[in-house]
Design a protein around this motif. Structure first.
Motif, mmCIF file in Angstrom:
data_model
loop_
_atom_site.group_PDB
_atom_site.id
_atom_site.type_symbol
_atom_site.label_atom_id
_atom_site.label_comp_id
_atom_site.label_asym_id
_atom_site.label_seq_id
_atom_site.Cartn_x
_atom_site.Cartn_y
_atom_site.Cartn_z
ATOM 1 N N GLY A 1 61.190 34.792 50.243
ATOM 2 C CA GLY A 1 61.660 35.559 49.103
ATOM 3 C C GLY A 1 61.912 34.682 47.883
ATOM 4 N N VAL A 2 62.416 33.480 48.106
ATOM 5 C CA VAL A 2 62.675 32.556 47.001
ATOM 6 C C VAL A 2 61.371 32.099 46.351
ATOM 7 C CG1 VAL A 2 63.552 30.243 46.455
ATOM 8 C CG2 VAL A 2 64.888 31.761 47.916
ATOM 9 N N LEU A 3 60.338 31.930 47.153
ATOM 10 C CA LEU A 3 59.058 31.419 46.643
ATOM 11 C C LEU A 3 58.177 32.506 46.042
ATOM 12 C CD1 LEU A 3 58.150 28.946 49.533
ATOM 13 C CD2 LEU A 3 59.022 28.360 47.269
ATOM 14 N N LYS A 4 58.589 33.753 46.144
ATOM 15 C CA LYS A 4 57.766 34.856 45.639
ATOM 16 C C LYS A 4 57.424 34.710 44.147
ATOM 17 C CE LYS A 4 55.940 39.079 45.974
ATOM 18 N NZ LYS A 4 55.650 39.394 44.575
ATOM 19 N N PRO A 5 58.360 34.334 43.265
ATOM 20 C CA PRO A 5 57.976 34.164 41.851
ATOM 21 C C PRO A 5 56.898 33.115 41.641
ATOM 22 C CG PRO A 5 60.362 34.264 42.081
ATOM 23 C CD PRO A 5 59.809 34.161 43.456
ATOM 24 N N LEU A 6 56.910 32.058 42.443
ATOM 25 C CA LEU A 6 55.878 31.034 42.318
ATOM 26 C C LEU A 6 54.526 31.587 42.774
ATOM 27 C CD1 LEU A 6 56.104 28.146 41.298
ATOM 28 C CD2 LEU A 6 56.212 27.374 43.668
ATOM 29 N N HIS A 7 54.557 32.391 43.833
ATOM 30 C CA HIS A 7 53.328 33.050 44.290
ATOM 31 C C HIS A 7 52.772 33.955 43.206
ATOM 32 C CE1 HIS A 7 51.516 36.786 45.867
ATOM 33 N NE2 HIS A 7 50.794 35.962 46.602
ATOM 34 N N ASP A 8 53.639 34.662 42.507
ATOM 35 C CA ASP A 8 53.175 35.574 41.453
ATOM 36 C C ASP A 8 52.491 34.810 40.319
ATOM 37 O OD1 ASP A 8 54.229 37.616 42.948
ATOM 38 O OD2 ASP A 8 56.077 37.802 41.776
ATOM 39 N N LEU A 9 52.988 33.605 40.003
ATOM 40 C CA LEU A 9 52.354 32.800 38.963
ATOM 41 C C LEU A 9 50.962 32.338 39.409
ATOM 42 C CD1 LEU A 9 55.341 30.580 37.725
ATOM 43 C CD2 LEU A 9 54.308 32.529 36.561
ATOM 44 N N ILE A 10 50.847 31.927 40.662
ATOM 45 C CA ILE A 10 49.532 31.521 41.184
ATOM 46 C C ILE A 10 48.585 32.711 41.209
ATOM 47 C CG2 ILE A 10 48.327 30.680 43.232
ATOM 48 C CD1 ILE A 10 50.737 28.946 43.838
ATOM 49 N N GLU A 11 49.087 33.881 41.601
ATOM 50 C CA GLU A 11 48.267 35.086 41.618
ATOM 51 C C GLU A 11 47.730 35.403 40.225
ATOM 52 O OE1 GLU A 11 48.838 39.554 43.403
ATOM 53 O OE2 GLU A 11 50.426 38.757 42.116
ATOM 54 N N ALA A 12 48.599 35.321 39.214
ATOM 55 C CA ALA A 12 48.155 35.598 37.847
ATOM 56 C C ALA A 12 47.097 34.589 37.403
ATOM 57 C CB ALA A 12 49.353 35.562 36.901
ATOM 58 N N HIS A 13 47.275 33.337 37.788
ATOM 59 C CA HIS A 13 46.292 32.310 37.420
ATOM 60 C C HIS A 13 44.950 32.576 38.096
ATOM 61 C CE1 HIS A 13 44.542 28.338 36.709
ATOM 62 N NE2 HIS A 13 44.295 28.268 38.002
ATOM 63 N N VAL A 14 44.976 32.912 39.366
ATOM 64 C CA VAL A 14 43.727 33.148 40.102
ATOM 65 C C VAL A 14 42.995 34.353 39.533
ATOM 66 C CG1 VAL A 14 42.773 33.812 42.335
ATOM 67 C CG2 VAL A 14 44.518 32.030 42.221
ATOM 68 N N LEU A 15 43.712 35.444 39.294
ATOM 69 C CA LEU A 15 43.069 36.675 38.836
ATOM 70 C C LEU A 15 42.685 36.629 37.361
ATOM 71 C CD1 LEU A 15 45.150 39.373 40.736
ATOM 72 C CD2 LEU A 15 42.987 38.290 41.375
ATOM 73 N N ALA A 16 43.024 35.533 36.678
ATOM 74 C CA ALA A 16 42.582 35.355 35.288
ATOM 75 C C ALA A 16 41.242 34.643 35.220
ATOM 76 C CB ALA A 16 43.630 34.573 34.503
ATOM 77 N N ALA A 17 40.643 34.360 36.361
ATOM 78 C CA ALA A 17 39.379 33.619 36.396
ATOM 79 C C ALA A 17 38.223 34.491 35.916
ATOM 80 C CB ALA A 17 39.097 33.128 37.816
ATOM 81 N N GLU A 18 37.193 33.841 35.389
ATOM 82 C CA GLU A 18 35.980 34.554 35.009
ATOM 83 C C GLU A 18 35.155 34.929 36.231
ATOM 84 O OE1 GLU A 18 34.050 31.802 32.484
ATOM 85 O OE2 GLU A 18 35.407 32.099 30.784
ATOM 86 N N ARG A 19 35.327 34.150 37.319
ATOM 87 C CA ARG A 19 34.576 34.384 38.543
ATOM 88 C C ARG A 19 35.471 34.119 39.743
ATOM 89 N NH1 ARG A 19 31.440 29.734 41.014
ATOM 90 N NH2 ARG A 19 33.646 29.346 41.333
ATOM 91 N N LEU A 20 35.421 35.025 40.720
ATOM 92 C CA LEU A 20 36.236 34.903 41.928
ATOM 93 C C LEU A 20 35.345 34.872 43.161
ATOM 94 C CD1 LEU A 20 39.231 37.389 41.451
ATOM 95 C CD2 LEU A 20 39.317 34.896 41.391
ATOM 96 N N HIS A 21 35.829 34.177 44.180
ATOM 97 C CA HIS A 21 35.245 34.278 45.514
ATOM 98 C C HIS A 21 36.154 35.188 46.340
ATOM 99 C CE1 HIS A 21 32.263 31.010 45.205
ATOM 100 N NE2 HIS A 21 33.137 30.450 44.387
ATOM 101 N N GLY A 22 35.583 36.117 47.080
ATOM 102 C CA GLY A 22 36.373 37.031 47.892
ATOM 103 C C GLY A 22 35.842 37.127 49.310
ATOM 104 N N ASP A 23 36.762 37.245 50.264
ATOM 105 C CA ASP A 23 36.370 37.399 51.663
ATOM 106 C C ASP A 23 37.586 37.881 52.443
ATOM 107 O OD1 ASP A 23 34.783 37.440 53.867
ATOM 108 O OD2 ASP A 23 34.352 35.303 53.911
ATOM 109 N N ASP A 24 37.384 38.222 53.709
ATOM 110 C CA ASP A 24 38.500 38.648 54.553
ATOM 111 C C ASP A 24 38.216 38.246 55.983
ATOM 112 O OD1 ASP A 24 37.677 41.488 56.127
ATOM 113 O OD2 ASP A 24 36.486 41.025 54.350
ATOM 114 N N THR A 25 39.260 38.224 56.797
ATOM 115 C CA THR A 25 39.121 37.907 58.210
ATOM 116 C C THR A 25 40.116 38.721 59.009
ATOM 117 O OG1 THR A 25 39.010 36.084 59.816
ATOM 118 C CG2 THR A 25 40.800 36.010 58.234
ATOM 119 N N THR A 26 39.851 38.829 60.298
ATOM 120 C CA THR A 26 40.732 39.618 61.154
ATOM 121 C C THR A 26 41.982 38.828 61.512
ATOM 122 O OG1 THR A 26 39.601 38.817 63.131
ATOM 123 C CG2 THR A 26 38.793 40.852 62.154
ATOM 124 N N VAL A 27 43.048 39.565 61.795
ATOM 125 C CA VAL A 27 44.287 38.972 62.271
ATOM 126 C C VAL A 27 44.945 39.971 63.214
ATOM 127 C CG1 VAL A 27 45.495 39.776 60.195
ATOM 128 C CG2 VAL A 27 46.518 38.013 61.597
#
Length: 545
Positions: free
Chosen positions: A236-262
């Protein structure tokens, strides 16, 4: 048989000679065994090095290649240990003789130990008098230093934070400095311990119960419930830092996307959930933005999940041909359509399976029916590999340079590949395996060839697959997520840890420093703790020191 001597002395001499011959034979045999073991270890080392170089030079041909390399590493590990053991046995055997020389393996030059490690000097006292003449007039000429790397067992300590109270003799008021901020209530555990627990669980895939058992063996009792409470609080404490990384990643001109089972724990069984990842990595086209990755968890693989994840994104998405992404490519989508760029590694894989000569040869050697090698599949692999060869030469160059080279060299090869595939496809039946592999590409040809006109696009989606590799390895350790909330916590921590690794910093050291500072840091200064900013600040501090 020769008659044994009658006198005792002659018999004793014969026995001594026989023992000497036995020791000599044993030493010689041990020496030969050690030589054979050393040769086998050297051969496996060369095979492993060759496999790594081929994989680096020609790229990963299939997932099977990675497994074969892992198997080679295991074989090399066993051979190296066997060679060292046999070398010691040969040395002990040769010590019993005077004619057989001990076998010593040739080892590569040892690299010096890192400079940042502390050094502890243990001085062996020199002589106080000359051992030759007894004179005490000795003069030091120098010293010989032998460095030995040692590990000190983990040390535990309790830090007492003392806040003194004072009273004023004039007004009788009591004053005391305020308590420092702590990441968790009452500051029960320090930031380094918290970082270790978090990194071991999500980075090294060690479940909390195993960690607690190890702590107990070291004399520190931490209950499983307490450790789980710590994990929930810190995430919970690290959530704001995760949100900053998320905003940085989704601001990219190009993304790689994939998924895996869990696997996810359910009543009386386990369900199959999904971990989705989106990776920003501009380094292949010379981008200066730091790399990063963000992860999401879902209970199923419905297309609504990537639509939700990328609801605010408009750019290029490199992924496989999963139908759940199709809604992202619609023209009327808000804030704009996403351009699909498909992965040529996925397209190459079924061709390679049908043209795997090595697998067929192994089956033949094992007495099994050899696999059928499709000539068309072999030709398709050859043509696709020519494109990857061009890509390796332009990796890291600017997008404009990559586009220019592709227009000159790759475009003609792609055009020839399309003509060839359409001609051959017309001759094949619908159910043919090679036809299915061709259809996978031909039906999506625009998405596969988009890289020719855009230097930002990569030919493969390996960046996303690398980001998911740790999860695939970890599934064997932690068996399943305990709940949907547990999957969400794991996704958040994976994003932090993988982003740190992508920026070439130690995730545990970074987390420890973040947890030591984040409670005192104002919201507007949180970007200072992002991995790439943290790395730059640490480098500047080290240079100044």
């Amino acid at each position: 048989m020769d008659r044994l001597p009658d006198d005792l002395e002659t018999l004793r001499a014969a026995a001594v000679a026989a023992l000497a011959r036995a020791d000599l034979a044993e030493a010689e045999a041990a020496r030969l065994v050690a030589q054979a073991s050393a040769a086998e270890a050297e051969l496996l080392a060369l095979r492993l090095e060759n496999a790594k170089l081929r994989r680096e030079l020609y790229g990963q041909r299939s997932e099977r290649t990675a497994r074969l390399q892992d198997q080679l590493e295991l074989e090399f590990e066993e051979a190296e240990a066997t060679a060292s053991q046999d070398e010691l046995a040969a040395e002990l055997a040769s010590a019993k003789t005077t004619t057989v020389q001990a076998f010593t393996r040739k080892r590569p030059a040892r690299k010096p130990f890192p400079e940042h490690l502390p050094r502890e000097r243990v001085v062996v006292p020199g002589p106080t008098a000359c051992p030759c003449c007894g004179s005490q007039k000795l003069c030091k000429l120098g010293e010989t230093v032998t460095e030995t790397l040692e590990s000190i067992p983990r040390q535990w300590k309790v830090i007492q934070t003392v806040r003194e109270k004072f009273t004023c003799r004039d007004c009788e008021k009591i004053s005391q400095p305020p308590a420092p901020f702590h990441v968790i209530p009452r500051g029960l555990y320090g930031p380094s311990l918290l970082a270790m627990i978090l990194f071991e669980k999500f980075g090294q895939h060690q479940p909390l119960n195993r960690q607690c058992e190890r702590f107990a063996r070291e004399g520190v009792e931490i209950s499983l419930s307490t450790a789980a409470d710590v994990v929930g609080t810190v995430v919970g404490v690290l959530k704001p830092l995760h949100d900053l990384i998320e905003a940085h990643v989704l601001a990219a001109e190009r993304l790689h996307g994939d998924d895996t089972t869990v696997p996810v724990l359910a009543k009386g069984k386990t369900d199959t959930g999904r971990i989705w990842t989106y990776v920003r990595d501009d380094r292949p086209f010379g981008g200066e933005a730091p790399p990063g990755a963000v992860y999401y968890y879902s209970r199923d693989r419905r297309g609504e999940h990537p639509v939700k994840h990328l609801s605010s994104y408009a750019g290029i998405l490199q992924a496989d041909a999963y139908g759940g992404y199709n809604a992202l490519y619609e023209a009327g989508r808000s804030p704009g359509p996403i351009s699909a760029a498909l992965c040529w590694v996925h397209a190459r894989r079924p061709f390679f399976v049908l043209a795997d000569i090595e697998a067929s040869a192994r089956r033949t050697a094992q007495g099994k029916t050899p696999a059928v090698i499709a000539p068309l599949a072999l030709e398709a692999v050859r043509r696709i590999d020519a494109l990857f060869e061009i890509e390796r030469a332009i990796n890291g160059r600017t997008a404009e340079e990559r586009k220019a080279v592709r227009q000159e060299l790759s475009a003609p090869l792609v055009a020839e590949l399309e003509v060839w595939m359409r001609e051959q496809r017309a001759k094949l039946a619908r159910g043919n395996d090679v036809a299915k592999a061709m259809d996978y590409m031909l039906k999506r040809w625009a998405a596969f060839t988009r890289f020719l006109n855009d230097g930002r696009i990569c030919l493969s989606n390996n960046a996303a697959e690398r980001a998911l590799r740790g999860i695939a390895l970890g599934r064997k350790s932690w068996l399943f997520c305990g709940s949907d909330r547990g999957g969400e916590r794991a996704a958040l921590m994976y994003g932090l840890i993988v982003t740190a690794k992508m920026n070439d910093i130690d995730p545990q050291a970074w987390l420890a420093d973040v947890l030591a500072r984040i409670a005192d840091l104002p919201q507007n200064r949180l970007p200072e703790l992002l991995p790439w900013n943290w790395k730059a600040a640490a480098a500047a501090h080290k240079k100044a020191a």
